[in-house]
Scaffold this active site. Structure first.
Site, PDB file in Angstrom:
ATOM      1  N   PHE A 142       0.858  -1.193   0.000  1.00  0.00           N
ATOM      2  CA  PHE A 142       0.000   0.000   0.000  1.00  0.00           C
ATOM      3  C   PHE A 142       0.886   1.232   0.000  1.00  0.00           C
ATOM      4  O   PHE A 142       1.622   1.482   0.956  1.00  0.00           O
ATOM      5  CB  PHE A 142      -0.963   0.051   1.193  1.00  0.00           C
ATOM      6  N   ASP A 227       9.216   3.077   2.146  1.00  0.00           N
ATOM      7  CA  ASP A 227       8.019   3.858   2.429  1.00  0.00           C
ATOM      8  C   ASP A 227       7.746   3.750   3.931  1.00  0.00           C
ATOM      9  O   ASP A 227       7.159   2.786   4.401  1.00  0.00           O
ATOM     10  CB  ASP A 227       6.838   3.335   1.611  1.00  0.00           C
ATOM     11  N   LYS A 256       2.131  11.317   7.120  1.00  0.00           N
ATOM     12  CA  LYS A 256       1.311  11.062   8.302  1.00  0.00           C
ATOM     13  C   LYS A 256       1.785  11.806   9.558  1.00  0.00           C
ATOM     14  O   LYS A 256       1.515  12.984   9.700  1.00  0.00           O
ATOM     15  CB  LYS A 256       1.204   9.550   8.518  1.00  0.00           C
TER      16      LYS A 256
HETATM   17  C1  LIG Z   1      -1.026   6.156   4.271  1.00  0.00           C
HETATM   18  C2  LIG Z   1       0.083   5.629   3.454  1.00  0.00           C
HETATM   19  C3  LIG Z   1       0.423   6.210   2.215  1.00  0.00           C
HETATM   20  C4  LIG Z   1      -0.390   7.305   1.561  1.00  0.00           C
HETATM   21  O1  LIG Z   1      -0.481   8.467   2.311  1.00  0.00           O
HETATM   22  P1  LIG Z   1      -1.628   9.543   1.968  1.00  0.00           P
HETATM   23  O2  LIG Z   1      -1.288  10.713   2.819  1.00  0.00           O
HETATM   24  O3  LIG Z   1      -2.937   8.910   2.318  1.00  0.00           O
HETATM   25  O4  LIG Z   1      -1.527   9.833   0.509  1.00  0.00           O
HETATM   26  C5  LIG Z   1       1.525   5.704   1.557  1.00  0.00           C
HETATM   27  N1  LIG Z   1       2.245   4.687   2.048  1.00  0.00           N
HETATM   28  C6  LIG Z   1       1.939   4.103   3.229  1.00  0.00           C
HETATM   29  C7  LIG Z   1       2.788   2.987   3.744  1.00  0.00           C
HETATM   30  C8  LIG Z   1       0.842   4.534   3.963  1.00  0.00           C
HETATM   31  O5  LIG Z   1       0.523   3.929   5.110  1.00  0.00           O
END
Ligand SMILES: *Cc1c(COP(=O)(O)O)cnc(C)c1O
Length: 404
Positions: A142, A227, A256
């Site tokens: 994700f 990520d 985040k």
């Molecule tokens: C939440 C998340 C994203 C995307 O972030 P947004 O601010 O919703 O675009 C990307 N990678 C990971 C691992 C995430 O948990």
């Protein structure tokens, strides 16, 4: 449900695109680990807005920084310098040991920016023929919701009827270093991966996986892009999840909790010349690096460190995991986690995780199901031992009695 709750829920349903299916609670206030609904009921937040509110709701110091900056200057665009960006760069670079920083807004934008940057690096530094760059990603990843990103998702819900998608991505199983070795070609520019797969259900790879991944990427001149949008900034009990295996990514993505939940702030960090390939005019964002975002992010990083939240995440995470392991319930298939990124996976026969989350709501806990059978538990990093024990009691009765 009172009429006011029905009204908010029904009105959302009437006018809003139905791309979410929220639990039936309407929140109106938050403080630390707690949130209150419109009727004054209090809940322990065990989702933390998917780990964006790691510093706790409405942290007073981040709030003060935001208000102070909002009174002075909010947005200049990058056409001009502002007096917050340099300080943000300096502080985040010192904290993470990065050399270059690219500020963006949402997590997905950080991922897209990294993809653009590693491709450019591939063509201009590694010498990959133009248009041939390959990026390796993992099944069940994700990384966000943009077209570029959902194109390499393996979740049918995420992809179906959003194509056609961009080429250039190769998908391998997560946690399998041999599969990475096999997938790398001379045109591979990067391996993009989550240290722990969050949305997939808090999937922790085998010990030693990332050590091997690091070796393979170094040996093949492939950029390792971690990520850490969800795992980063203390969530797993370390500043960055990569530290659990003592490795360093070439490119790290944060989002985040970078703003403590006040404002969308994300960043691409790199420790080599990947970001150096971007020249004026080649990439940008109207809001990226704006003074309000920088002031908020600086405060969010400061309180994370100064208030010992990372150490607390390690301590309370261990306590929470032990407590979950002690729950003897035939509904539970597995409990796992690192720091305060935890999950309870239910047996398929136990029914959908969603109804357990609804039962937990009735006991004053807000948690979110993921992938049908998993309850994800990720409270703000300021949670105390007493609050962890309080949550464990309620989880135990929900999992052992309510649906036994
Ligand atoms: C939440 C998340 C994203 C995307 O972030 P947004 O601010 O919703 O675009 C990307 N990678 C990971 C691992 C995430 O948990």
């Amino acid at each position: 449900m009172s009429s006011s709750v029905i009204d908010f829920v029904a009105t959302e349903a009437r006018f809003g695109a139905r791309n979410y299916e929220p639990i039936g609670v309407v929140l109106s206030r938050g403080e630390g680990v707690w949130v209150w609904d419109t009727e004054g009921n209090r809940y322990l937040d065990c989702l933390s807005a998917y780990s964006a509110v790691s510093q706790g709701h409405c942290h007073p110091k981040i709030l003060a920084a935001m208000v102070e900056q909002a009174h002075r200057l909010t947005l200049t665009s990058r056409a001009f310098h502002n007096d917050q960006l340099a300080l943000f760069y300096e502080e985040i670079a010192a904290l993470t040991g990065s050399h270059k920083v690219l500020p963006m807004n949402s997590g997905a934008e950080a991922v897209e920016s990294a993809i653009k940057s590693v491709r450019k690096w591939g063509y201009e530094v590694k010498g990959v023929p133009d248009g041939q760059a390959e990026i390796i990603v993992c099944a069940n990843n994700f990384h966000g919701r943009t077209l570029g990103i959902v194109g390499f998702s393996t979740d049918p819900e995420t992809r179906t009827h959003f194509g056609p998608f961009a080429p250039g991505f190769k998908i391998i199983p997560f946690g399998d270093a041999a599969a990475l070795e096999e997938a790398i070609t001379p045109n591979t520019v990067a391996f993009l991966v989550e240290p722990i797969q969050g949305e997939a259900g808090v999937i922790i790879p085998p010990a030693g996986y990332f050590t091997k991944v690091r070796e393979l990427c170094t040996a093949n001149n492939v950029m390792l892009v971690l990520d850490e949008i969800q795992t980063g900034l203390g969530r797993t009990g370390k500043l960055l999840a990569e530290q659990h295996e003592g490795i360093e990514a070439d490119v790290t993505l944060l989002g985040k909790a970078l703003s403590g939940g006040f404002y969308p702030v994300s960043a691409v960090l790199s420790n080599n010349d990947v970001l150096g390939t971007l020249r004026p005019g080649q990439h940008g964002s109207t809001f990226g690096g704006n003074p309000l975002a920088c002031a908020v992010a600086r405060a969010a990083l400061r309180v994370l460190v100064e208030e010992g939240m990372i150490e607390n995440a390690a301590r309370q995470g261990a306590r929470f995991l032990e407590g979950l392991k002690d729950i003897r319930a035939n509904t539970i298939r597995d409990v796992r986690g690192r720091g305060l990124m935890l999950a309870v996976e239910l047996h398929p026969e136990a029914g959908r995780a969603r109804r357990y989350c609804e039962a937990l709501q009735g006991k004053g806990i807000l948690a979110k199901d993921t992938h049908e059978h998993t309850i994800r538990i990720a409270p703000p990093l300021v949670v105390t031992s007493d609050e962890v024990d309080w949550a464990l009691e309620r989880l135990a009765t929900t999992l052992t009695q309510d649906f036994a």
